[in-house]
Each structure stands twice: as structure tokens, then as C-alpha cells.
Enzyme design. Structure first.
Site, PDB file in Angstrom:
ATOM      1  N   CYS A  41     -23.846 108.282  86.466  1.00 29.28           N
ATOM      2  CA  CYS A  41     -23.324 108.865  85.222  1.00 29.28           C
ATOM      3  C   CYS A  41     -24.429 108.961  84.178  1.00 29.28           C
ATOM      4  CB  CYS A  41     -22.157 108.022  84.710  1.00 29.28           C
ATOM      5  SG  CYS A  41     -21.509 108.617  83.144  1.00 29.28           S
TER       6      CYS A  41
ATOM      7  N   CYS B 287     -23.393 108.244  80.584  1.00 28.11           N
ATOM      8  CA  CYS B 287     -23.167 106.824  80.292  1.00 28.11           C
ATOM      9  C   CYS B 287     -24.500 106.086  80.146  1.00 28.11           C
ATOM     10  CB  CYS B 287     -22.384 106.137  81.416  1.00 28.11           C
ATOM     11  SG  CYS B 287     -21.018 107.075  82.066  1.00 28.11           S
ATOM     12  N   ASP B 288     -25.469 106.407  81.010  1.00 29.09           N
ATOM     13  CA  ASP B 288     -26.653 105.550  81.132  1.00 29.09           C
ATOM     14  C   ASP B 288     -27.977 106.211  80.757  1.00 29.09           C
ATOM     15  OD1 ASP B 288     -24.972 103.529  82.090  1.00 29.09           O
ATOM     16  OD2 ASP B 288     -25.121 104.257  84.147  1.00 29.09           O
TER      17      ASP B 288
END
Ligand code: FAD
Ligand code: NAP
Length: 313
Positions: free
Chosen positions: A136, A139-140
């Protein structure tokens, strides 16, 4: 909590399919109960711009899903933060157990549990998951400012992730096993124009290596699919974007599935192999897997559930 809640229509999942089913089910006066699961809003909550939702030239995925939730709620859907851990479809009313301790009984069920990211299954991928290996980018990606990154895959997800990661990374190597991308042409053009992205064709990930203490990625070894030659690419982050598999855990032993676990539905219908159980969205769609097609199937499922229930009466 160990209550029981009965509903005419239980919707499992809160992506575009689930919320659309909620809107249509509410308007059919079925007073649906929708259980959101671990990812309220579904897959679009882990992306940024969505550019193909009709009427919105550009909208952030998480914002679109908040709007859909609000629409379903105001239409009359009861939305519950819970995750279904067991589903008994052997008799009606159907029974679902939630992790909060709630038991749901339902005259009809719409499965809209969507899909989840696939992994390659390499031991080194497992070892560094959460320590430099991710599925992701939104997300990261933020953790890799100024770093070199690799992205594995050649579909829409891989290309979008590679483009997004250029906001942070100094260089993104897109590793694909062929020399042709599966992604939409508009995304391919953006990728090929981006100076920070270097595609590496005909290669597969062989191994991720890195430090032990602290655990962290230092690079990858990739293999040429024809010659077998191994190339070393130093990097701090590895983003796996090789597609999605249907989230069928609740029904894989009770409903008919095909094409790698997708729930089978009757032609031109969302009816599954059990009367009163309908499937909509990525859980059943091995072909299109889009927000709009999922929403369309959510609509069909609610209309079919209403028809099924009125026939029972
Ligand atoms: P999902 O969105 O997958 O939602 C599944 C829902 O089921 C989740 O809410 C989850 O919490 C719930 N759930 C799962 N198991 C349980 C359980 N046991 N109990 C209760 N609830 C459960 N499509 C586009 O059209 N345009 C785009 O720009 C686009 N961008 C994308 C970007 C990314 C990074 C990804 C991964 C996908 C993208 N897609 C895009 C595809 C799109 O997101 C999916 O096709 C769509 O979200 C599928 O909707 P769905 O309702 O079937 O399921
Ligand atoms: P996808 O379209 O299935 O693409 C997966 C990619 O990973 C393919 O290029 C595939 O290679 C590669 N791959 C698969 N297994 C592999 C393996 N074991 N090793 C190496 N490479 C492997 O998946 P996706 O990109 O996640 O997209 C899923 C669905 O969501 C699609 O329908 C897509 O359109 C949709 N989506 C839409 C948008 C958008 O509309 N903007 C954005 C994201 C996702 P091959 O090409 O060689 O098979």
C-alpha cells in the site's frame, strides 16, 4: 456484547458494492443492516485520486467512500462497525457472528467483501513485511523520502503506486515480468513520461535482502525471466502490486467459486448457489474490478434481494 439483531437484509462489506446495496435496499424499505468489516470504505480508502467515478473528474478515494457511507446512512441503512467471523448459510434465517459478539440473523444476505492484495509468497517478502515491504503506497510511501524504491507488477495498481511514490522517492524501479503493461493507456503514458521511474522489463523478484537489527530492506535480487540472470538493485522499500484476490473466507466452503476463488453468480444476476444469498463487487468479479461496476452490482443485488423476499412473502 452478546445480542442478536434480526434484519431482512444483511450486507457484509462497506466498499462501493456494499454501500450501493445499502442505498437501494433502504429505498426498497428493507431496513438493511450493513457490517463494515476491518476496512470501512473498502479498497478505495487506500488510494488517492479516483478519476473515473462519473460526475467527479477527480475525487480522493477516502472522500468518495465517506460520501457513499453518508448516502447509505441517510437513505436508511444501519451501519455497524463489526467484522463477520462466521457465516452460516445452511438454513434461513441465515446467521452471522460478529467479532464484537453480536449475532446477526437475516432473511437475505448480500456478500460485498471485495478483494485483498496478493503477495508473491517469497520467504524474504514475509520476513520484511512491515519493515520495508508493503502492498500500500498511500499507507507507507511517506516513510521513503529521498530513498530508492522498487514496485513489482504491471497493472493499474502497480503504475498508480509507482507514480504516487515519486512524490517521496528519489527513484522508482518498476519491475514487470513482461515488456507490456496491463495498466490503462493514460496511466502508462504518465509512467513513461516520469523521469523518476525506470521500468525493468522481463524480470521477477527473486529475493529481498536487508539488515537484521534493526530489520530493514537494503535491496532486491531480480531474475530475468528468460536468461535467469540475477541483477541486484539496492533499495529501501519494496511495493508489491501484483493484483488482488477475492475475500471469500466466509463462503469458500459453502458457495460455489471459480477463477481462483471468485463467487459464482447466475448469468446477468448476483444470485449465488444459495437462494437468498447474493454476491456483488470484487468478491464475484474477476473481470472488471472497478468501483463503478461494484456499485452497479450492489444495486442489482439489493433489487434481487427485494424480489426474493417479496416472493417468500
Ligand atoms: P471493497 O472495496 O474491496 O470492500 C470490501 C469491504 O468488505 C470492505 O469494507 C471490508 O472491510 C469488508 N469486509 C471484508 N471481509 C469482511 C467480513 N468478514 N466482515 C465484514 N466486512 C468485511 N477502481 C476504480 O474504479 N477506480 C480507481 O481509481 C481505483 N483505484 C484503485 C486503487 C487501488 C490502490 C486499489 C487497490 C483498487 C482500486 N480500484 C479502483 C478498484 C476498486 O477499489 C474496487 O473495484 C472496489 O473497491 C471494489 O468494491 P467492493 O465493494 O467490491 O469491495
Ligand atoms: P491486475 O490488473 O490483475 O494486475 C496485476 C499485475 O501484476 C499484472 O501486470 C501481472 O502481470 C502482475 N503479476 C501478477 N502475479 C504476478 C507474479 N506472481 N509475479 C509478478 N508479477 C505478477 O491487478 P491490479 O493492478 O491490482 O488491479 C486490480 C483491479 O483493480 C483491476 O481490474 C484494475 O483495473 C482495478 N484498478 C483500477 C484502477 C483505476 O481505475 N485507476 C486502479 C487500481 C486498480 P501480467 O500482466 O504479466 O499478468
Amino acid at each position: 456484547m452478546s445480542e442478536t439483531k434480526h434484519t431482512k437484509l444483511l450486507i457484509i462489506g462497506s466498499g462501493p458494492a456494499g454501500y450501493t446495496a445499502g442505498i437501494y435496499g433502504s429505498r426498497a424499505m428493507l431496513e438493511p443492516v450493513l457490517v463494515q468489516g476491518m476496512q470501512p470504505g473498502g479498497q478505495l480508502t487506500i488510494t488517492t485520486e479516483v478519476e473515473n467515478w462519473p460526475s467527479r473528474k477527480e475525487v480522493q478515494g477516502p472522500d468518495l467512500m465517506v460520501e457513499m457511507e453518508e448516502h447509505a446512512r441517510t437513505a436508511g441503512t444501519e451501519i455497524i462497525a463489526d467484522h463477520i467471523s462466521e457465516l452460516d448459510l445452511s438454513r434461513r434465517p441465515f446467521t452471522a457472528k460478529g467479532e464484537t459478539g453480536m449475532t446477526y440473523t437475516a432473511d437475505s444476505v448480500i456478500l460485498a467483501t471485495g478483494a485483498q492484495a496478493k503477495w508473491l509468497g517469497l520467504p524474504s517478502e514475509e520476513k520484511f513485511k512491515g519493515f520495508g515491504v508493503s502492498a500500500c503506497a498511500t499507507c507507507d510511501g511517506f516513510f521513503y523520502r529521498g530513498d530508492e524504491i522498487v514496485v513489482i507488477g504491471g497493472g493499474n495498481s502497480a503504475v498508480e503506486e509507482a507514480l504516487f511514490l515519486t512524490k517521496f522517492a528519489s527513484k522508482v524501479t518498476l519491475i514487470h515480468r513482461r515488456d507490456e503493461l496491463r495498466a490503462e493507456k493514460i496511466l502508462q503514458n504518465r509512467l513513461l513520461k516520469n523521469e523518476k521511474i525506470v521500468p525493468l522489463w522481463f524480470h521477477e523478484l527473486d529475493e529481498i535482502y536487508g539488515s537484521e537489527d534493526p530489520l530493514g530492506v537494503e535491496g532486491v535480487k531480480v531474475r530475468h525471466v528468460e536468461t535467469g540472470e540475477i541483477t541486484d538493485i539496492p533499495c529501501k522499500g519494496v511495493f508489491i502490486a501484483i493484483g488482488h484476490a477475492p475475500s471469500n473466507e466466509l463462503v469458500k466452503d459453502t458457495l460455489e467459486t471459480h477463477m481462483g476463488g471468485y463467487v459464482v453468480t447466475a448469468p446477468d444476476s448476483t444470485a449465488t448457489s444459495i437462494p437468498g444469498v447474493f454476491a456483488a463487487g470484487d468478491i464475484t468479479d474477476f473481470k472488471y474490478r472497478q468501483a463503478i461496476t461494484s456499485a452497479g452490482m450492489g444495486c442489482m443485488a439489493a433489487l434481487e434481494a427485494e424480489h426474493f423476499l417479496s416472493e417468500q412473502e
